[in-house]
Scaffold this motif. Structure first.
Motif, PDB file in Angstrom:
ATOM      1  N   ILE A  32      40.027  48.840  43.661  1.00 37.36           N
ATOM      2  CA  ILE A  32      38.735  48.235  43.315  1.00 37.36           C
ATOM      3  C   ILE A  32      38.510  48.105  41.808  1.00 37.36           C
ATOM      4  O   ILE A  32      38.134  47.020  41.346  1.00 37.36           O
ATOM      5  N   PHE A  86      37.929  44.510  39.915  1.00 32.46           N
ATOM      6  CA  PHE A  86      36.781  44.215  39.035  1.00 32.46           C
ATOM      7  C   PHE A  86      37.281  43.644  37.709  1.00 32.46           C
ATOM      8  O   PHE A  86      36.729  42.678  37.186  1.00 32.46           O
ATOM      9  N   HIS A 102      38.405  40.092  38.253  1.00 33.46           N
ATOM     10  CA  HIS A 102      37.231  39.205  38.358  1.00 33.46           C
ATOM     11  C   HIS A 102      36.700  38.867  36.965  1.00 33.46           C
ATOM     12  O   HIS A 102      36.397  37.700  36.681  1.00 33.46           O
ATOM     13  N   TYR A 141      38.404  42.586  49.052  1.00 33.63           N
ATOM     14  CA  TYR A 141      39.070  42.405  47.754  1.00 33.63           C
ATOM     15  C   TYR A 141      38.868  40.978  47.243  1.00 33.63           C
ATOM     16  O   TYR A 141      38.634  40.751  46.056  1.00 33.63           O
ATOM     17  N   ILE A 184      35.420  40.603  45.935  1.00 33.91           N
ATOM     18  CA  ILE A 184      35.295  41.174  44.586  1.00 33.91           C
ATOM     19  C   ILE A 184      35.833  40.174  43.558  1.00 33.91           C
ATOM     20  O   ILE A 184      35.228  39.987  42.506  1.00 33.91           O
ATOM     21  N   GLU A 207      31.219  43.015  40.857  1.00 32.23           N
ATOM     22  CA  GLU A 207      30.574  44.222  41.384  1.00 32.23           C
ATOM     23  C   GLU A 207      29.521  43.925  42.441  1.00 32.23           C
ATOM     24  O   GLU A 207      29.271  44.749  43.310  1.00 32.23           O
ATOM     25  N   ALA A 266      30.102  44.396  46.417  1.00 36.19           N
ATOM     26  CA  ALA A 266      30.015  45.664  47.139  1.00 36.19           C
ATOM     27  C   ALA A 266      28.753  45.746  47.999  1.00 36.19           C
ATOM     28  O   ALA A 266      28.724  46.482  48.976  1.00 36.19           O
TER      29      ALA A 266
END
Length: 184
Positions: free
Chosen positions: A59, A63, A66, A90, A93, A98, A101
Motif C-alpha cells: 500500500i 500511494f 499514485h 490496489y 489506490i 489515499e 481506502a
C-alpha cells in the motif's frame, strides 16, 4: 468518455508488463514508469528471500506510484505504468490515492481521480512460469508466482479495462492497445 491519460499494464510477474508497457509508451509518445523501480529496499529483500508481499508492504508503494502518476498527469504528461496491481483495491489506490481506502470503485472521489485504462495481461501459470524460469537478474523469484495468482483479482466492470492473452505476441498487442486508447 475521454481518452485515458494513464494506462496501467498489469498482471502477475512474468506476464510481460514491462516489455508491453515500455513499447506502448514509445508508440504513444507517453512517459513510461516501471513500478518495480519504486519498490522500497525492504520489499525487494523480502521477495528475494521468497516471502510474498502483503498489503502492508504494497500500500505505501502504491500511494507513491499514485503520486507519481498524478504529478505527471497534472502537468499534462500522459503515462504508462507497468505494475502488477493484482487486487482491485490496489488499482483503486493507483486511481485515487489515499481516498481509495474509504470509497468503493463507483463512488465519486473527493479528489480528482486519474482516468486510467487497465490493460490486463493474462495467461496460464504454466506459460508464465516458463517465462520466469528464463528471466535472469530479477528480484522476484519464480517460486513466488503462485502467491501472485492466489492474490490476483482480474479487472471487471465498472473498471475501464482491456484483457489480452500472453499467447499474443507483443507486436500484436501494441496496435490493439493503441486502437483501444484512441477510441476511448
Amino acid at each position: 468518455m475521454e481518452a485515458p491519460v494513464a494506462v496501467l499494464v498489469m498482471g502477475v510477474s512474468g506476464s510481460g508488463k514491462s516489455t508491453v508497457g515500455s513499447l506502448l509508451a514509445t508508440e504513444l509518445g507517453w512517459k513510461f514508469y516501471d513500478a518495480d523501480d519504486y519498490h522500497p529496499e525492504e520489499n525487494r529483500k523480502k521477495m528475494g528471500k521468497g516471502i510474498p508481499l502483503n498489503d502492508q508492504d504494497r500500500i505505501p508503494w502504491l500511494f507513491n506510484l499514485h503520486d507519481i502518476l498524478l504529478r505527471n498527469v497534472s502537468s499534462g504528461q500522459s503515462v504508462v505504468l507497468a505494475c502488477s496491481a493484482l487486487k482491485k483495491m490496489y488499482r483503486n489506490i493507483l486511481r485515487r490515492g489515499e481516498s481509495a481506502a474509504t470509497q468503493k470503485y463507483d463512488e465519486p472521489g473527493e479528489k480528482e481521480e486519474l482516468k486510467l485504462l487497465v490493460v490486463y495481461l493474462n495467461g496460464p501459470s504454466e506459460v508464465i512460469s516458463g517465462r520466469l524460469a528464463k528471466r535472469k537478474g530479477h528480484f522476484m523469484p519464480p517460486e513466488l508466482l503462485q502467491s501472485q495468482f492466489d492474490t490476483l483479482e482480474p479487472p471487471s466492470a465498472p473498471e475501464n479495462f482491456l484483457s489480452l492473452s500472453v499467447d499474443r505476441s507483443v507486436s500484436e498487442m501494441i496496435p490493439i492497445i493503441v486502437d483501444y486508447v484512441k477510441t476511448k
